[in-house]
Design an enzyme around this catalytic site. Structure first.
Site, PDB file in Angstrom:
ATOM      1  N   GLU A 111      27.663  24.122 -23.724  1.00 52.26           N
ATOM      2  CA  GLU A 111      27.121  24.977 -22.891  1.00 52.26           C
ATOM      3  C   GLU A 111      27.266  26.660 -23.075  1.00 52.26           C
ATOM      4  O   GLU A 111      28.429  26.988 -23.763  1.00 52.26           O
ATOM      5  CB  GLU A 111      27.759  24.647 -21.540  1.00 52.26           C
TER       6      GLU A 111
ATOM      7  N   CYS B  54      34.728  30.465 -15.715  1.00 48.22           N
ATOM      8  CA  CYS B  54      35.826  30.267 -16.814  1.00 48.22           C
ATOM      9  C   CYS B  54      36.698  29.021 -16.816  1.00 48.22           C
ATOM     10  O   CYS B  54      37.008  28.866 -15.359  1.00 48.22           O
ATOM     11  CB  CYS B  54      36.820  31.611 -16.762  1.00 48.22           C
TER      12      CYS B  54
ATOM     13  N   CYS C  36      28.370  34.384 -22.755  1.00 48.74           N
ATOM     14  CA  CYS C  36      29.412  33.668 -23.145  1.00 48.74           C
ATOM     15  C   CYS C  36      29.201  32.114 -24.129  1.00 48.74           C
ATOM     16  O   CYS C  36      28.395  31.731 -23.408  1.00 48.74           O
ATOM     17  CB  CYS C  36      30.408  33.172 -21.897  1.00 48.74           C
TER      18      CYS C  36
ATOM     19  N   CYS D 191      41.958  23.684 -18.177  1.00 50.40           N
ATOM     20  CA  CYS D 191      40.588  23.752 -18.702  1.00 50.40           C
ATOM     21  C   CYS D 191      39.839  22.402 -18.680  1.00 50.40           C
ATOM     22  O   CYS D 191      40.376  21.334 -19.108  1.00 50.40           O
ATOM     23  CB  CYS D 191      40.759  24.320 -20.007  1.00 50.40           C
TER      24      CYS D 191
ATOM     25  N   CYS E   1      44.686  22.843 -23.318  1.00 51.98           N
ATOM     26  CA  CYS E   1      45.075  23.681 -22.278  1.00 51.98           C
ATOM     27  C   CYS E   1      44.867  22.765 -20.906  1.00 51.98           C
ATOM     28  O   CYS E   1      43.784  22.566 -20.774  1.00 51.98           O
ATOM     29  CB  CYS E   1      44.238  25.019 -22.093  1.00 51.98           C
TER      30      CYS E   1
ATOM     31  N   CYS F 259      37.029  20.680 -27.521  1.00 52.87           N
ATOM     32  CA  CYS F 259      38.006  21.638 -28.092  1.00 52.87           C
ATOM     33  C   CYS F 259      39.151  20.821 -28.576  1.00 52.87           C
ATOM     34  O   CYS F 259      39.529  19.759 -28.297  1.00 52.87           O
ATOM     35  CB  CYS F 259      38.487  22.488 -26.898  1.00 52.87           C
TER      36      CYS F 259
HETATM   37  S1  SF4 Z   1      41.229  27.077 -22.520  1.00 51.38           S
HETATM   38 FE1  SF4 Z   1      39.829  25.278 -22.904  1.00 51.38          FE
HETATM   39  S2  SF4 Z   1      38.310  25.564 -24.423  1.00 51.38           S
HETATM   40 FE2  SF4 Z   1      39.731  27.107 -24.358  1.00 51.38          FE
HETATM   41  S3  SF4 Z   1      41.336  26.764 -26.091  1.00 51.38           S
HETATM   42 FE3  SF4 Z   1      42.149  26.065 -24.160  1.00 51.38          FE
HETATM   43  S4  SF4 Z   1      41.392  23.668 -24.084  1.00 51.38           S
HETATM   44 FE4  SF4 Z   1      40.026  24.994 -25.521  1.00 51.38          FE
END
Ligand code: SF4
Length: 347
Positions: free
Chosen positions: A94, A339, A107, A121, A118, A114
């Protein structure tokens, strides 16, 4: 047996020129085709109207153009547009167009899923499937540039690498894509309008500095206390803040470019005085500014936006110490484009 055709955009300009010469044509034909592929964003050989039909057929027989396809476009009531982008192998990432009165920001994503984990996220819940190629990153930018012209009568003004993925875990391809974006043969954008946002991998931050990149650097900090940061971003156990600090000092000494810290304040996690004091202290190591980002909960779990009062405590303390701080309201919440919300829900 059918031979798989090569993606023509994997060829450099010189390689394209050589291809034409070895096929009995003029080298400048390579320049023409290169321009069609990159600055004009051709999706098909037939788009190349100043190239002879026989040449186009010859290209068609030898190559493919693996252009991305915007499969689905969602528009938010605040003007934000989210693209679900289908890659040539069927995977989806996306990217988001964020308009304000004066600028349009893209963005973009750098990985499918990923590599990192995190906890706040949505992308982290998708496993990392692969890195994006330079052209797949470039194409996202080109698609948003076209949408910006269409909806806002102006070209794209800024790019942030804050979509899906950790850009520094796909280092070479991100750098190649940026080289193309800033090149006069690509979009000719100033590198100062591009920000790479990393979760903070010290070794790679030093590499950026050694490579003398000219774009801006942002770091998702979220806490300047190791124990709290590892609760938010478990991978950071391997990268203590002392290492991050050292890499940022290295970056600044080499580039003289200020760092932006991205910081979300969560209820019960970092909405306390010790966290505020630690951030103020961390901000003194290297010239920087702080973006306090509004959080968009991805579920009703541990991570919830802190109160206005807690955010104001941060603002007061930072301003008192002459540190520039901005509160970034989230955009595109109604279409899950804000975000930390990118997670291929529709794919
Ligand atoms: S915020 Fe999400 S996309 Fe960004 S590094 Fe951490 S896990 Fe990966």
């Amino acid at each position: 047996m059918q031979i798989e055709k090569k993606d023509i955009r994997a060829l450099s300009k010189d390689q394209l020129r050589e291809f034409f010469v070895s096929n009995g044509d003029k080298a400048f034909r390579g320049n023409q085709v290169y321009e069609w592929l990159w600055s004009k964003g051709a999706h098909n050989f037939d788009d190349m109207t100043n190239v002879a039909k026989t040449t186009r057929q010859m290209l068609e027989e030898n190559f493919v153009i693996n252009h991305i396809r915007v499969d689905q476009m969602q528009k938010s009531e605040d003007g934000t547009v989210k693209n679900a982008v289908r890659l040539h192998d069927g995977l989806v990432v996306e990217s988001v167009l964020i308009p304000t009165n004066t600028r349009t920001t893209a963005c973009v994503s750098s990985q499918v899923g990923c590599s990192l984990d995190c906890n706040f996220c949505a992308t982290a819940r998708l496993k990392r499937m692969r890195n994006l190629n330079p052209d797949e990153i470039y194409d996202q930018v080109l698609a948003i540039d076209n949408e910006s012209k269409l909806y806002h009568n102006r070209p794209l003004s800024n790019i942030v690498f804050m979509g899906m993925g950790e850009p520094l875990m796909n280092y070479n391809n991100v750098i190649k894509a940026i080289d193309k974006i800033v090149s006069p043969e690509g979009l000719g954008m100033s590198p100062k309008r591009i920000t790479v946002s990393t979760s903070g991998i010290p070794k790679m931050i030093k590499k950026l500095a050694d490579d003398e990149v000219k774009f801006r650097l942002a770091v998702s900090l979220h806490s300047a206390i190791d124990e709290i940061r590892s609760r938010i971003m478990p991978f950071s156990q391997n990268f203590p803040l002392s290492d991050l600090r050292e890499s940022l000092e290295y970056w600044y000494n080499k580039t003289r470019s200020k760092i932006t810290y991205e910081y979300v304040v969560w209820k019960g996690i970092n909405d306390n005085k010790a966290s505020v004091d630690a951030l103020v202290k961390f901000c003194k190591y290297v010239p920087c500014k702080v973006n306090l980002i509004e959080y968009n909960p991805i579920d009703d779990g541990e991570f919830q936006q802190a109160s206005e009062e807690s955010i104001n405590e941060y603002i007061k303390a930072l301003e008192k110490n002459d540190i520039v701080v901005k509160v970034r309201r989230s955009r595109g919440k109604d279409i899950d484009a804000a975000c930390g919300q990118l997670a291929n829900k529709e794919a």
